[in-house]
Design a protein around this motif. Structure first.
Motif, PDB file in Angstrom:
ATOM      1  N   MET A   1       8.382  99.675  19.017  1.00 49.55           N
ATOM      2  CA  MET A   1       9.615 100.381  18.657  1.00 49.55           C
ATOM      3  C   MET A   1       9.359 101.361  17.529  1.00 49.55           C
ATOM      4  O   MET A   1       9.841 102.489  17.530  1.00 49.55           O
ATOM      5  N   SER A   2       8.575 100.909  16.522  1.00 52.43           N
ATOM      6  CA  SER A   2       8.271 101.785  15.394  1.00 52.43           C
ATOM      7  C   SER A   2       7.451 102.979  15.844  1.00 52.43           C
ATOM      8  O   SER A   2       7.617 104.085  15.345  1.00 52.43           O
ATOM      9  N   ASN A   3       6.554 102.736  16.799  1.00 52.36           N
ATOM     10  CA  ASN A   3       5.747 103.815  17.341  1.00 52.36           C
ATOM     11  C   ASN A   3       6.622 104.858  18.026  1.00 52.36           C
ATOM     12  O   ASN A   3       6.383 106.061  17.922  1.00 52.36           O
ATOM     13  N   PHE A   4       7.646 104.369  18.731  1.00 49.31           N
ATOM     14  CA  PHE A   4       8.559 105.275  19.411  1.00 49.31           C
ATOM     15  C   PHE A   4       9.379 106.069  18.399  1.00 49.31           C
ATOM     16  O   PHE A   4       9.611 107.269  18.564  1.00 49.31           O
ATOM     17  N   THR A   5       9.820 105.399  17.328  1.00 46.61           N
ATOM     18  CA  THR A   5      10.570 106.082  16.268  1.00 46.61           C
ATOM     19  C   THR A   5       9.706 107.137  15.596  1.00 46.61           C
ATOM     20  O   THR A   5      10.173 108.241  15.300  1.00 46.61           O
ATOM     21  N   ASP A   6       8.445 106.791  15.353  1.00 50.58           N
ATOM     22  CA  ASP A   6       7.522 107.760  14.750  1.00 50.58           C
ATOM     23  C   ASP A   6       7.328 108.964  15.656  1.00 50.58           C
ATOM     24  O   ASP A   6       7.193 110.095  15.184  1.00 50.58           O
ATOM     25  N   LYS A   7       7.327 108.721  16.954  1.00 48.57           N
ATOM     26  CA  LYS A   7       7.165 109.816  17.914  1.00 48.57           C
ATOM     27  C   LYS A   7       8.318 110.801  17.799  1.00 48.57           C
ATOM     28  O   LYS A   7       8.130 112.026  17.865  1.00 48.57           O
ATOM     29  N   ILE A   8       9.540 110.290  17.622  1.00 51.28           N
ATOM     30  CA  ILE A   8      10.705 111.158  17.475  1.00 51.28           C
ATOM     31  C   ILE A   8      10.629 111.931  16.162  1.00 51.28           C
ATOM     32  O   ILE A   8      10.964 113.115  16.093  1.00 51.28           O
ATOM     33  N   LYS A   9      10.146 111.256  15.107  1.00 52.29           N
ATOM     34  CA  LYS A   9      10.034 111.904  13.803  1.00 52.29           C
ATOM     35  C   LYS A   9       9.000 113.031  13.822  1.00 52.29           C
ATOM     36  O   LYS A   9       9.073 113.953  13.006  1.00 52.29           O
ATOM     37  N   GLN A  10       8.055 112.953  14.743  1.00 49.60           N
ATOM     38  CA  GLN A  10       7.008 113.971  14.820  1.00 49.60           C
ATOM     39  C   GLN A  10       7.489 115.270  15.478  1.00 49.60           C
ATOM     40  O   GLN A  10       6.766 116.260  15.477  1.00 49.60           O
ATOM     41  N   ILE A  11       8.680 115.249  16.019  1.00 54.30           N
ATOM     42  CA  ILE A  11       9.227 116.466  16.630  1.00 54.30           C
ATOM     43  C   ILE A  11       9.424 117.513  15.538  1.00 54.30           C
ATOM     44  O   ILE A  11      10.022 117.235  14.491  1.00 54.30           O
ATOM     45  N   SER A  12       8.922 118.702  15.756  1.00 54.89           N
ATOM     46  CA  SER A  12       8.974 119.753  14.740  1.00 54.89           C
ATOM     47  C   SER A  12      10.403 120.235  14.524  1.00 54.89           C
ATOM     48  O   SER A  12      11.266 120.068  15.399  1.00 54.89           O
ATOM     49  N   PRO A  13      10.677 120.866  13.370  1.00 57.64           N
ATOM     50  CA  PRO A  13      12.023 121.402  13.101  1.00 57.64           C
ATOM     51  C   PRO A  13      12.480 122.396  14.163  1.00 57.64           C
ATOM     52  O   PRO A  13      13.649 122.394  14.557  1.00 57.64           O
ATOM     53  N   ALA A  14      11.556 123.238  14.633  1.00 50.56           N
ATOM     54  CA  ALA A  14      11.918 124.214  15.675  1.00 50.56           C
ATOM     55  C   ALA A  14      12.308 123.494  16.963  1.00 50.56           C
ATOM     56  O   ALA A  14      13.263 123.897  17.649  1.00 50.56           O
ATOM     57  N   GLU A  15      11.581 122.425  17.307  1.00 53.51           N
ATOM     58  CA  GLU A  15      11.901 121.661  18.506  1.00 53.51           C
ATOM     59  C   GLU A  15      13.216 120.910  18.338  1.00 53.51           C
ATOM     60  O   GLU A  15      13.996 120.798  19.299  1.00 53.51           O
ATOM     61  N   LYS A  16      13.483 120.407  17.141  1.00 54.16           N
ATOM     62  CA  LYS A  16      14.759 119.730  16.896  1.00 54.16           C
ATOM     63  C   LYS A  16      15.927 120.693  17.069  1.00 54.16           C
ATOM     64  O   LYS A  16      16.959 120.337  17.658  1.00 54.16           O
ATOM     65  N   LYS A  17      15.769 121.916  16.573  1.00 51.03           N
ATOM     66  CA  LYS A  17      16.807 122.928  16.756  1.00 51.03           C
ATOM     67  C   LYS A  17      17.002 123.231  18.235  1.00 51.03           C
ATOM     68  O   LYS A  17      18.134 123.361  18.712  1.00 51.03           O
TER      69      LYS A  17
END
Length: 277
Positions: free
Chosen positions: A1-17
């Motif tokens: 689960m933590s690995n999956f959360t870390d994966k989401i956190k790795q999304i760049s600011p441009a990708e989040k936008k």
């Protein structure tokens, strides 16, 4: 689960936008529903923020938009999960010239059935009933806020899940592409997705196309129904043949879907008046 959360956190600011814009654009999905491609137009519009971000070339953008105009239909509340996965696959396609772009729609078709089954059960079958029960109980008690409570109880979880599904789908899709690229697994997934897609189309043909003959014939005083004999030899044969005819006219003869829809109405009317179906 933590690995999956870390994966989401790795999304760049441009990708989040980009993903936030996709979430906003996803609300046109139902507003552009039509009987030719169902949610296809809305899905393509919802993918535009990703397509615009991923592809610089106008031709590539146009090809991606056209690719996502294919027939699509899923529970609106979880459709962003599929959009996120599709965006991740489009990203991989943009950087890998050997990527099979036809696999994108194959995966979409394979996911929309199972995810819709889950989404329909949760949102239409459970959450909406619970929200309606709470709202109606308040209304019966004379509380004017009953309708508002219904909308809040139903839409707050819906919007939260729909929002995060966009990020989860993209993170999962990115992880999927990173793990299976070059391993040959993608070809197997594409093949499996194509098989599932064909099964879904076959099931839709059997459940949504209704066509049967009303004719009978009499032998030695006994009346026999023609349709019963057809069903014994090949159940759902007429709906299948009519669907294949429409496919032939649409794909080979390049007739417009609206023309075929009107043609079907006319044919149905004539055959019913003649007492044939």
């Amino acid at each position: 689960m933590s690995n999956f959360t870390d994966k989401i956190k790795q999304i760049s600011p441009a990708e989040k936008k980009m993903l936030k814009n996709m979430f906003k654009a996803s609300f046109v999905m139902e507003h552009s529903y039509n009987y030719e491609r169902q949610q296809g137009l809305g899905f393509s519009l919802g993918m535009w923020p990703a397509i615009r971000e991923i592809y610089d070339n106008k031709e590539d953008q146009g090809d991606a938009l056209e690719r996502h105009l294919a027939v699509f239909n899923a529970t609106p509340h979880i459709e962003t999960l599929i959009m996120g996965i599709a965006a991740a696959m489009e990203k991989e396609a943009s950087i890998n010239p050997d990527f099979d772009k036809s696999s994108i729609n194959a995966v979409k078709v394979a996911l929309m059935g199972p995810l819709s089954g889950i989404g329909d059960s949760i949102f239409w079958g459970s959450l909406r009933v619970v929200a309606a029960g709470i709202g109606l109980s308040l209304c019966q008690a004379g509380n004017p806020l009953g309708a508002l409570v219904f909308l809040l109880v139903y839409n707050i979880p819906h919007l939260i899940i729909k929002y995060y599904c966009t990020f989860v789908g993209y993170a999962f899709g990115t992880d999927l592409m990173g793990n299976i690229q070059g391993s040959g697994v993608l070809d197997k997934i594409t093949k499996a997705a194509t098989i599932v897609g064909l099964m879904v189309i076959g099931a839709m043909t059997a459940s949504m196309v209704a066509l049967s003959l009303t004719g009978t014939f009499t032998v030695s005083g006994n009346e026999f129904v023609i349709q019963d004999y057809i069903d014994q030899m090949f159940p759902m044969l007429l709906p299948l043949l009519y669907t294949l005819l429409m496919f032939y006219l649409l794909q080979v003869k390049k007739m417009k879907a609206t023309t075929l829809l009107l043609l079907s109405i006319v044919i149905s009317f004539v055959l019913v008046v003649c007492g044939l179906i």
